[in-house]
Write an enzyme that holds these catalytic residues in place. Structure first.
Site, mmCIF file in Angstrom:
data_model
loop_
_atom_site.group_PDB
_atom_site.id
_atom_site.type_symbol
_atom_site.label_atom_id
_atom_site.label_comp_id
_atom_site.label_asym_id
_atom_site.label_seq_id
_atom_site.Cartn_x
_atom_site.Cartn_y
_atom_site.Cartn_z
ATOM 1 C CG ASN A 93 -1.473 1.301 1.155
ATOM 2 O OD1 ASN A 93 -1.395 2.128 0.625
ATOM 3 N ND2 ASN A 93 -2.115 1.494 2.804
ATOM 4 C CD1 TRP A 94 3.527 1.186 -2.952
ATOM 5 C CD2 TRP A 94 3.240 2.158 -4.514
ATOM 6 N NE1 TRP A 94 4.079 0.055 -3.866
ATOM 7 C CE2 TRP A 94 4.087 0.985 -4.965
ATOM 8 C CE3 TRP A 94 3.234 3.552 -5.632
ATOM 9 C CZ2 TRP A 94 5.212 0.427 -5.967
ATOM 10 C CZ3 TRP A 94 4.475 3.196 -7.240
ATOM 11 C CH2 TRP A 94 4.141 1.296 -7.225
ATOM 12 C CE LYS A 95 0.089 3.186 4.759
ATOM 13 N NZ LYS A 95 0.145 3.259 6.140
ATOM 14 C CG HIS B 78 -5.793 2.151 5.439
ATOM 15 N ND1 HIS B 78 -5.409 2.558 6.000
ATOM 16 C CD2 HIS B 78 -4.582 0.911 5.173
ATOM 17 C CE1 HIS B 78 -3.777 2.811 6.412
ATOM 18 N NE2 HIS B 78 -3.341 1.834 5.868
ATOM 19 C CD GLU C 289 -3.306 5.905 6.665
ATOM 20 O OE1 GLU C 289 -2.542 5.341 5.581
ATOM 21 O OE2 GLU C 289 -1.773 5.071 7.566
ATOM 22 C CD GLU D 299 -3.176 -2.179 7.459
ATOM 23 O OE1 GLU D 299 -2.191 -2.745 6.751
ATOM 24 O OE2 GLU D 299 -3.490 -0.799 6.987
ATOM 25 N N GLY E 94 2.904 2.470 10.501
ATOM 26 C CA GLY E 94 3.936 2.952 10.532
ATOM 27 C C GLY E 94 4.422 4.239 11.767
ATOM 28 C CB SER F 183 5.273 -1.669 11.976
ATOM 29 O OG SER F 183 4.784 0.123 12.107
ATOM 30 N N GLY G 18 3.035 -1.181 4.558
ATOM 31 C CA GLY G 18 2.709 0.759 3.792
ATOM 32 C C GLY G 18 4.817 0.756 3.639
ATOM 33 N N GLY G 19 5.116 1.276 4.402
ATOM 34 C CA GLY G 19 6.808 1.990 4.459
ATOM 35 C C GLY G 19 7.621 1.512 3.788
#
Ligand code: 13P
Length: 254
Positions: free
Chosen positions: A10-12, A98, A100, A168, A174, A214, A235-236
């Site tokens: 997930n590149w966000k 998600h 977010e 998640e 993150g 993470s 993610g990251g």
């Protein structure tokens, strides 16, 4: 019951055209080197990169997904993107609910469920996200919260073929913090039980439940080896092809 591991990025809200193309090409090249990997791969760039990334992935087995969609096929919804448009861009998946989006856009589980139904109608698979906040975890409500989110966010028409669940924990996203592997397995097993009640044992046994929050090369092997963890929503670490592939390498044998 064998479930094919799904390694999803997930590149966000990250990446301009050149970065997105380069990252996708690198991932495609590395996945090709795996030959017939025992995993499936998915990348979910922002909307603006979908077409570029689709081109960069041409000829590779990496699937394309988006990070949200509207419930309607088309119409007067300024700024929104429909599932049909995503399908048209070459997407096969869409991430929905998600944390977010639940936080930033006040998305309710009821809305997430409608979005999933709209996604199925357009021929997309939904990656439906759930997870507790730190306060909910501290109050001992993790399983209660996740069970309620599953019941309310997952449509009755969901199947193992059209839906992936991503657990998640909000506090792990993150932050560099992760639950213990025992805690992750406990929640995933509980989620599978709720799915069995809702959609039947057959779907529950086949439906993939990803862990996200993470996930890094250093902790991926332990998380991905758990019996009820069927992949990662990353993610990251998905923004660097070498990290993304190092995570995959811990489970996807050549
Ligand atoms: P991080 O891997 O950056 O913690 O993000 C996880 C996530 O939210 C994936 O959807």
């Amino acid at each position: 019951m064998s479930r094919k591991i799904l390694i999803a990025g997930n590149w966000k809200m990250n990446g301009l055209l050149a970065d997105g193309a380069a990252l996708a090409k690198e991932v495609a090249v590395e996945v090709k080197k795996l030959g017939k990997p025992e995993c499936e791969f998915l990348v979910c760039p922002p909307f603006t990169l979908l077409t570029t990334v689709k081109k960069a992935l041409r000829g590779s087995k990496v699937a394309l997904g988006a990070q949200d969609c509207h419930i309607a096929e088309k119409g007067a919804h300024t700024g929104d993107i429909s599932p049909l448009m995503l399908k048209d861009c070459g997407c096969s998946y869409v991430i929905l609910g998600h944390s977010e989006r639940r936080a930033d856009h006040h998305e309710s589980s009821a809305l997430v469920r409608q979005k999933a139904e709209a996604a199925y109608k357009a021929g997309l698979k939904a990656v439906i996200c759930i997870g507790e906040t730190e306060a909910e975890r501290d109050a001992g409500k993790t399983i209660e919260v996740c069970s309620a989110q599953i019941k309310e966010s997952v449509p009755d028409s969901a199947t193992a073929a059209n839906t992936v669940i991503a657990y998640e924990p909000v506090w792990a996203i993150g932050t560099g913090k992760t639950p213990t592997t025992d805690d992750v397995e406990e929640v995933h097993a509980a989620i599978r039980k709720v799915i069995a009640k809702k959609l039947g044992k057959g779907n529950a046994n086949k439906m993939r439940i990803l862990y996200g929050g993470s996930m890094k090369p250093a902790n991926a092997a332990g998380l991905l080896a758990l019996p009820n963890v069927d992949g990662g929503l990353i993610g990251g670490a998905s923004l660097k092809a070498s990290d993304f592939m190092a995570i995959a390498a811990s489970v996807c044998k050549k």
